[in-house]
Design a protein around this motif. Structure first.
Motif, short mmCIF file in Angstrom:
data_model
loop_
_atom_site.label_atom_id
_atom_site.label_comp_id
_atom_site.label_asym_id
_atom_site.label_seq_id
_atom_site.Cartn_x
_atom_site.Cartn_y
_atom_site.Cartn_z
N GLU A 181 3.21 -14.41 -0.53
CA GLU A 181 3.17 -13.88 0.84
C GLU A 181 3.97 -12.58 0.94
O GLU A 181 3.52 -11.61 1.57
N GLU A 212 1.94 -9.81 -0.68
CA GLU A 212 0.88 -9.30 0.20
C GLU A 212 1.43 -8.25 1.16
O GLU A 212 0.82 -7.20 1.38
N VAL A 213 2.60 -8.53 1.75
CA VAL A 213 3.23 -7.58 2.66
C VAL A 213 3.55 -6.28 1.93
O VAL A 213 3.21 -5.17 2.41
N ARG A 240 0.45 -4.16 0.89
CA ARG A 240 -0.17 -3.46 2.03
C ARG A 240 0.66 -2.24 2.43
O ARG A 240 0.11 -1.19 2.78
N GLY A 277 -1.94 -3.97 8.60
CA GLY A 277 -2.16 -5.14 7.74
C GLY A 277 -0.85 -5.75 7.28
O GLY A 277 -0.73 -6.98 7.17
N ALA A 312 0.43 -9.50 7.94
CA ALA A 312 0.80 -10.35 6.81
C ALA A 312 2.21 -10.90 6.99
O ALA A 312 2.50 -12.05 6.63
N HIS A 360 3.22 -14.79 7.32
CA HIS A 360 4.24 -15.37 6.43
C HIS A 360 5.31 -16.11 7.22
O HIS A 360 5.69 -17.24 6.86
#
Length: 329
Positions: free
Chosen positions: A270, A273-274, A277, A285, A289, A293
């Motif tokens: 998670e 992903e942050v 982006r 985004g 994200a 999370h």
């Protein structure tokens, strides 16, 4: 329960007790020496409270005997009042000159107990326990309050609220409202290479057994939620974020006890992903994200807390008393 003492110098009474124990073992104290709290306090430049604790510690170790009129003598010897306080040249103790020296231990002691209930924190007893002034104790309480760990009730008493489901919900709601704003403001100020370094750290942690390291997991939480967000250059916002981030201190303890609760540590992917982006310049985004999370983390936090409630058996501390939650003001 293990407490993190690595960052702290031993307490004053422990230092004094260890020095005296060494002198006793080396035969440096004259036979018949009568030790008193006053003499010990003057010798080491400490107050009488840690001096008494040091003497009582040596009684527990079997090196001293407690006699009448507050005098202590070497085990198996009769005290000579005329030899009271005649000890070797004073040794230097590592004084804690400010609240920073004792704060980490106190913070962890309080937060790690909040899954069990609400706790009253006694400032005066805390000061005596650590052998520090009320001013230093007051600074500790102020820091705990700023971190959202303790609150004052209508009677002026300090409480650490229990980590109930409602309290967890309130803290996480603050986080997913505030942290995305801080992250967006932080992006233009991030040092070159920070996002790449964070991505590499997360990828490395997701390999093999690295993610089973509670210290590493705590470090990675701090990297995103404290270090990165701290670049937003809005001091008021950073202070507001720090209030619900008392949860991060709890997570440090929860990771140590519940590493086997999840097959893998979900927050790593998670976080990645942050970060990815943000690296692509997709701010919207990244915000989404981060919120996703934090929403998922709320439930995981409750699962961890429920899992450890039966495991935690903390040693009693004189400045902490478990109480019913105070009535709302």
């Amino acid at each position: 329960m293990t407490r993190d003492r690595d960052r702290l110098a031993p307490r004053l009474y422990q230092q004094a007790a260890d020095m005296l124990a060494q002198e006793i073992s080396q035969g440096l104290l004259p036979r018949g020496t009568a030790l008193t709290q006053k003499a010990l306090a003057e010798r080491f430049g400490i107050s009488r409270s840690p001096a008494r604790q040091a003497l009582d510690e040596l009684v527990r170790r079997g090196l001293l005997l407690r006699g009448a009129s507050g005098r202590y003598s070497l085990s198996g010897q009769t005290a000579d009042p005329g030899l009271s306080g005649r000890m070797p040249v004073p040794a230097r103790l590592t004084q804690r000159s400010s609240w920073e020296g004792i704060y980490p231990e106190i913070e962890l002691a309080i937060v790690s107990r909040t899954p069990l209930g609400c706790w009253r924190v006694n400032e005066a007893v805390l000061a005596r326990h650590y052998g520090v002034s009320r001013t230093v104790a007051r600074d500790v309480m102020g820091r705990l309050q700023n971190r959202g760990i303790i609150r004052k009730d209508d009677s002026g008493r300090w409480h650490a609220p229990a980590l109930t489901a409602q309290h967890i919900d309130e803290l996480y709601e603050l986080r997913w409202l505030l942290e995305p704003v801080a992250m967006e403001k932080a992006v233009p100020n991030l040092p070159a290479g920070l996002l790449d370094a964070m991505s590499d750290e997360l990828l490395a942690a997701m390999e093999g057994d690295a993610q089973r390291d509670s210290t590493l997991l705590d470090h990675l939480e701090q990297r995103l939620h404290v270090e990165l967000l701290g670049h937003c250059r809005n001091e008021a916002l950073v202070r507001a974020i720090s209030l619900p981030q008392a949860l991060l201190v709890t997570h440090q303890m929860l990771y140590q006890l519940t590493l086997e609760l999840f097959g893998t540590e979900p927050f790593l992917s998670e976080h990645l992903e942050v970060i990815n982006r943000l690296r692509r310049g997709d701010i919207d985004g990244a915000r989404a994200a981060l919120v996703a999370h934090l929403r998922i983390s709320r439930r995981r936090a409750m699962l961890r807390i429920e899992a450890v409630q039966e495991m935690i058996q903390p040693d009693p501390l004189p400045y902490l008393e478990r109480v019913d939650p105070p009535e709302p003001g």
